[in-house]
Design an enzyme around this catalytic site. Sequence first.
Site, PDB file in Angstrom:
ATOM      1  N   ASP A  34       0.990  -1.116  -0.075  1.00  0.00           N
ATOM      2  CA  ASP A  34       0.107   0.053   0.025  1.00  0.00           C
ATOM      3  C   ASP A  34       1.033   1.257   0.017  1.00  0.00           C
ATOM      4  O   ASP A  34       0.636   2.267  -0.801  1.00  0.00           O
ATOM      5  CB  ASP A  34      -0.923  -0.012   1.292  1.00  0.00           C
ATOM      6  N   ASP A  38       0.679   4.085  -2.555  1.00  0.00           N
ATOM      7  CA  ASP A  38       0.414   5.641  -2.060  1.00  0.00           C
ATOM      8  C   ASP A  38       1.409   6.354  -2.503  1.00  0.00           C
ATOM      9  O   ASP A  38       1.011   7.519  -2.900  1.00  0.00           O
ATOM     10  CB  ASP A  38       0.461   5.535  -0.713  1.00  0.00           C
ATOM     11  N   SER A  83     -13.074   8.460  -0.453  1.00  0.00           N
ATOM     12  CA  SER A  83     -11.758   7.743   0.081  1.00  0.00           C
ATOM     13  C   SER A  83     -10.900   8.730   0.933  1.00  0.00           C
ATOM     14  O   SER A  83     -11.645   9.630   1.537  1.00  0.00           O
ATOM     15  CB  SER A  83     -10.708   7.788  -1.408  1.00  0.00           C
ATOM     16  N   GLU A 115     -10.286   7.058  14.699  1.00  0.00           N
ATOM     17  CA  GLU A 115     -10.845   5.700  14.800  1.00  0.00           C
ATOM     18  C   GLU A 115      -9.820   4.812  13.997  1.00  0.00           C
ATOM     19  O   GLU A 115      -8.927   5.275  13.087  1.00  0.00           O
ATOM     20  CB  GLU A 115     -12.106   5.764  13.584  1.00  0.00           C
ATOM     21  N   LYS A 117      -8.119   2.519  11.173  1.00  0.00           N
ATOM     22  CA  LYS A 117      -8.420   2.428   9.986  1.00  0.00           C
ATOM     23  C   LYS A 117      -8.440   0.775   9.536  1.00  0.00           C
ATOM     24  O   LYS A 117      -7.325   0.267   9.797  1.00  0.00           O
ATOM     25  CB  LYS A 117      -7.285   3.266   8.851  1.00  0.00           C
ATOM     26  N   ASP A 119      -8.662  -2.753   7.968  1.00  0.00           N
ATOM     27  CA  ASP A 119      -7.913  -3.192   6.709  1.00  0.00           C
ATOM     28  C   ASP A 119      -9.077  -4.155   6.050  1.00  0.00           C
ATOM     29  O   ASP A 119      -8.859  -5.516   6.215  1.00  0.00           O
ATOM     30  CB  ASP A 119      -6.575  -3.842   6.822  1.00  0.00           C
ATOM     31  N   ARG A 138     -18.054  -0.641  -2.559  1.00  0.00           N
ATOM     32  CA  ARG A 138     -17.684   0.798  -2.799  1.00  0.00           C
ATOM     33  C   ARG A 138     -17.754   1.107  -4.450  1.00  0.00           C
ATOM     34  O   ARG A 138     -18.110   2.148  -4.890  1.00  0.00           O
ATOM     35  CB  ARG A 138     -16.475   1.388  -2.331  1.00  0.00           C
ATOM     36  N   TYR A 242     -19.038   2.889  10.400  1.00  0.00           N
ATOM     37  CA  TYR A 242     -18.522   4.205  10.878  1.00  0.00           C
ATOM     38  C   TYR A 242     -19.093   5.186  10.196  1.00  0.00           C
ATOM     39  O   TYR A 242     -18.669   6.417  10.833  1.00  0.00           O
ATOM     40  CB  TYR A 242     -17.122   4.149  10.826  1.00  0.00           C
ATOM     41  N   LYS A 310     -10.633  12.264  11.937  1.00  0.00           N
ATOM     42  CA  LYS A 310     -12.002  13.009  11.173  1.00  0.00           C
ATOM     43  C   LYS A 310     -12.385  14.312  12.040  1.00  0.00           C
ATOM     44  O   LYS A 310     -12.403  14.365  13.270  1.00  0.00           O
ATOM     45  CB  LYS A 310     -13.197  12.013  11.259  1.00  0.00           C
ATOM     46  N   LYS A 334      -1.274   6.802   8.660  1.00  0.00           N
ATOM     47  CA  LYS A 334      -0.859   5.382   8.491  1.00  0.00           C
ATOM     48  C   LYS A 334       0.172   4.813   9.578  1.00  0.00           C
ATOM     49  O   LYS A 334       0.994   5.593  10.207  1.00  0.00           O
ATOM     50  CB  LYS A 334       0.010   5.276   7.191  1.00  0.00           C
ATOM     51  N   CYS A 428      33.669 -16.448  -5.294  1.00  0.00           N
ATOM     52  CA  CYS A 428      32.500 -15.585  -5.681  1.00  0.00           C
ATOM     53  C   CYS A 428      31.500 -16.607  -6.257  1.00  0.00           C
ATOM     54  O   CYS A 428      31.986 -17.353  -7.146  1.00  0.00           O
ATOM     55  CB  CYS A 428      33.161 -14.498  -6.688  1.00  0.00           C
ATOM     56  N   CYS A 431      31.639 -15.756 -10.481  1.00  0.00           N
ATOM     57  CA  CYS A 431      32.537 -15.948 -11.335  1.00  0.00           C
ATOM     58  C   CYS A 431      33.687 -17.241 -10.777  1.00  0.00           C
ATOM     59  O   CYS A 431      34.619 -17.402 -11.566  1.00  0.00           O
ATOM     60  CB  CYS A 431      33.444 -14.765 -11.560  1.00  0.00           C
ATOM     61  N   CYS A 446      34.750  -9.949  -3.915  1.00  0.00           N
ATOM     62  CA  CYS A 446      35.382 -10.585  -5.110  1.00  0.00           C
ATOM     63  C   CYS A 446      36.110  -9.625  -5.827  1.00  0.00           C
ATOM     64  O   CYS A 446      35.620  -8.432  -6.192  1.00  0.00           O
ATOM     65  CB  CYS A 446      33.985 -10.765  -6.166  1.00  0.00           C
ATOM     66  N   CYS A 451      34.556  -9.917 -13.459  1.00  0.00           N
ATOM     67  CA  CYS A 451      33.258 -10.655 -12.739  1.00  0.00           C
ATOM     68  C   CYS A 451      32.157 -10.164 -13.468  1.00  0.00           C
ATOM     69  O   CYS A 451      31.866  -8.951 -13.045  1.00  0.00           O
ATOM     70  CB  CYS A 451      33.457 -10.498 -11.243  1.00  0.00           C
TER      71      CYS A 451
HETATM   72  S1  IVH Z   1     -13.666   7.223   6.686  1.00  0.00           S
HETATM   73  C1  IVH Z   1     -15.366  10.387   4.483  1.00  0.00           C
HETATM   74  N1  IVH Z   1     -13.368   5.472   8.387  1.00  0.00           N
HETATM   75  O1  IVH Z   1     -10.060   3.169   4.504  1.00  0.00           O
HETATM   76  C2  IVH Z   1     -15.097   8.952   4.939  1.00  0.00           C
HETATM   77  N2  IVH Z   1     -12.623   4.790   6.415  1.00  0.00           N
HETATM   78  O2  IVH Z   1      -8.227   4.678   2.586  1.00  0.00           O
HETATM   79  C3  IVH Z   1     -13.847   8.139   4.316  1.00  0.00           C
HETATM   80  N3  IVH Z   1     -11.508   2.880   6.276  1.00  0.00           N
HETATM   81  O3  IVH Z   1     -12.262   3.646   1.849  1.00  0.00           O
HETATM   82  C4  IVH Z   1     -13.605   7.226   4.679  1.00  0.00           C
HETATM   83  N4  IVH Z   1     -11.622   2.069   8.578  1.00  0.00           N
HETATM   84  O4  IVH Z   1     -12.745   1.671   3.325  1.00  0.00           O
HETATM   85  C5  IVH Z   1     -13.067   5.784   7.291  1.00  0.00           C
HETATM   86  N5  IVH Z   1     -12.829   4.053  10.477  1.00  0.00           N
HETATM   87  C6  IVH Z   1     -12.741   4.404   9.111  1.00  0.00           C
HETATM   88  C7  IVH Z   1     -12.150   3.381   8.085  1.00  0.00           C
HETATM   89  C8  IVH Z   1     -11.939   3.675   6.859  1.00  0.00           C
HETATM   90  C9  IVH Z   1     -11.141   1.782   7.285  1.00  0.00           C
HETATM   91  C10 IVH Z   1     -11.246   2.617   4.888  1.00  0.00           C
HETATM   92  C11 IVH Z   1     -12.356   2.773   3.874  1.00  0.00           C
HETATM   93  C12 IVH Z   1     -11.700   3.754   2.850  1.00  0.00           C
HETATM   94  C13 IVH Z   1     -10.386   3.613   2.991  1.00  0.00           C
HETATM   95  C14 IVH Z   1      -9.341   4.800   2.633  1.00  0.00           C
END
Ligand code: IVH
Length: 692
Positions: A34, A38, A83, A115, A117, A119, A138, A242, A310, A334, A428, A431, A446, A451
Amino acid sequence: MTESQLHERIEVLRQELRKHNYQYHVLDEPLISDFEYDQLLLELRSIEEQHPEWITPDSPSQRAGAPPAEKFDKVRHPASILSLGNAFDAEGVYAWLERIAKLDERALDADFVVEPKLDGLSVVLHYRDGVFVQGATRGDGEVGEDITDNLRTIKALPLRIPVTEARRPTTDSVPSSVLRPPSYLAVRGEAFIRLPDFEELNRKQEAAGEKTYVNPRNTAAGALRQLDSSLTAKRPLTLLVYQIVAFEASDAGMSQPSTQSESIEFLSAMGFPVPESTLCTHLDEVIDAHQKWEERRDGLDYEIDGMVIKINDHQLFDDLGVVGKDPRGAVAFKFPAQEVTTQLMDIGVNVGRTGVLTPYAMLEPVEVGGVVVRQATLHNFDFIFEKDIRVGDRVRVKRAGDVIPYVIGPVEAARTGEEWPYTPPETCPDCDQPVERIEGEVAWYCVNAACPAQIVRNIEHFVSRGAMDIVGLGVRIVKQLVEQGLANDVADLYTLERSSLLGLEGFAEKKADNLLGAIAASKDQPLSRLLTALGVRGVGEVVASDLASHYGSLDALAAASVEDLESLEGIGPNIAQAIVDWFQRPANQGVLAKLRAAAVWPRMQVSVGGPESAQPLASLTFVVTGTLPGFTRPETKEFIQTHGGKVTGSVSKNTDYLVAGEKAGSKLSKAQELGVKVIGEAELREMVDTLN
Ligand code: IVH
């Protein structure tokens, strides 16, 4: 980069991103982490920010996920399923707040919700009068796939919103007199598989002689995409919800929660499983919360790859708007990639471009942060002995943010007695010549200059992105060139003939012409890049550009003495000696003569004695920080140095300008403190244009 190079780059990036998006979201077979994904996306976005006219609707920056597969019905979401932008450290999080506070200063006093994140996979669930009526993936953020039947199999998903006394919400926005759920409610959550359930599933697979699953996320994705929901039901999917996506009150006394913390409380009251969330009144608290979660991360029974921050107030969140598919009011902070343990099956040895032998671990394949790791570096032979790493050991492996995973050490407690100590090779591996140990150095070498492995590595380095940047000359081609005797050193690249390339495997005319074109174009690379490319020990990009701007030509540098070199800032006696030795070696002199004959002999204007007008930045000292839209970091330095300026690493009272881009951090505050002038890329370019 020139405009046309930028344009080419944008296409390469889009193609790469599309490929990886497909691998990850459609095939569930990620090829890169990821983090790497990114990075590509960040680069694409930064080019598109600079050239909004190049944005196309099909750019990977313009969508949240893979397109919906044809096999399911399509569902239009009641609102965009957005996203998230990323931050990788506290500095990035502060920069995020700074950015949004510039747009709306209410952000400075805002509360935040943090919160985990999760996976997993984003899903949208629709409830009419409290009954689950439809669920979707989605998809592209606007339209998803109808996976209602599959979602129904998730036991954590309420099929009907319970309306009981005990579950009655306590928030002001939902008075306790309300017994009925909203007449329409769409929520968003994450579907995933908990780790113990995943392990249990794999144990069953193994016992049944079936293939085991690679990781929980891809298994969950595969399960949700089953056309036969009875197969989905066999996978232990779960859910956390959420977000409220759409809301229609069922009676006048009920209103939609106006903050994220109330939303979570409301959702929980409605019977949804919700993530643990923390309300913070300051960003410092957010950073603290992130750190606490990071410490807990290994002990959790589900995978998270960071924390989502958030803005608590929905109104402010909405007012801040969206960039591409990312809401400005939230950011994903992250976590760094994780550490895992696996079995060390054997130890292999690589030969580097200077002949250094580097041991690497051949591992029982293991998943780290979405990528299957099969090899990891063992640094050097001493490391193996100091850590008492034995073949057959269970070893701890780490895959940090960037690329090469490494072995941390053995898990001694896991030894069975079947492990055996490692003996380094006496010859080596490439070679077969005897290896030598240079006194006072950890490395084994070496020393055979012919080589083939060394020649391959040398050429690989010469053509790499930070050096001569010859696109299209990958390691497979380099190996072929060396094996066929077409290249015995880097200079031979410039006398390659079309007919000999056509004799190589996989080469058609177009490919041969492209490669020859790229090689020819590299003749115009600046001196600093050629110096980097030659691979003199201790001469990386920074030293190379210092040398280039001081000496101005290879002839002048070749004539420099150790004392001369040492008088330059940043060059110590070892590097100075290594440079002199390099130019004295007959083999290198031969390479230089061939390069000169092929007109690969760049020169640059030097500030010493040069006319001031040609050096607009002469006698000015710069520091560079953050990401600039049109330059990479080395390119910015190159630009400043080419025009006579000096680049240093830290801001002091001697700094004339700080060139600051996006995500500028502590250097920016230091400059402001000291009253150092802060400029952007445009101003830097202007200084050169107006003074020229
Ligand atoms: S909020 C406006 N909250 O992460 C809201 N996303 O990289 C935007 N994800 O597509 C998303 N846990 O699938 C939100 N507590 C959480 C999350 C969460 C996992 C995922 C979600 C999103 C991705 C973004």
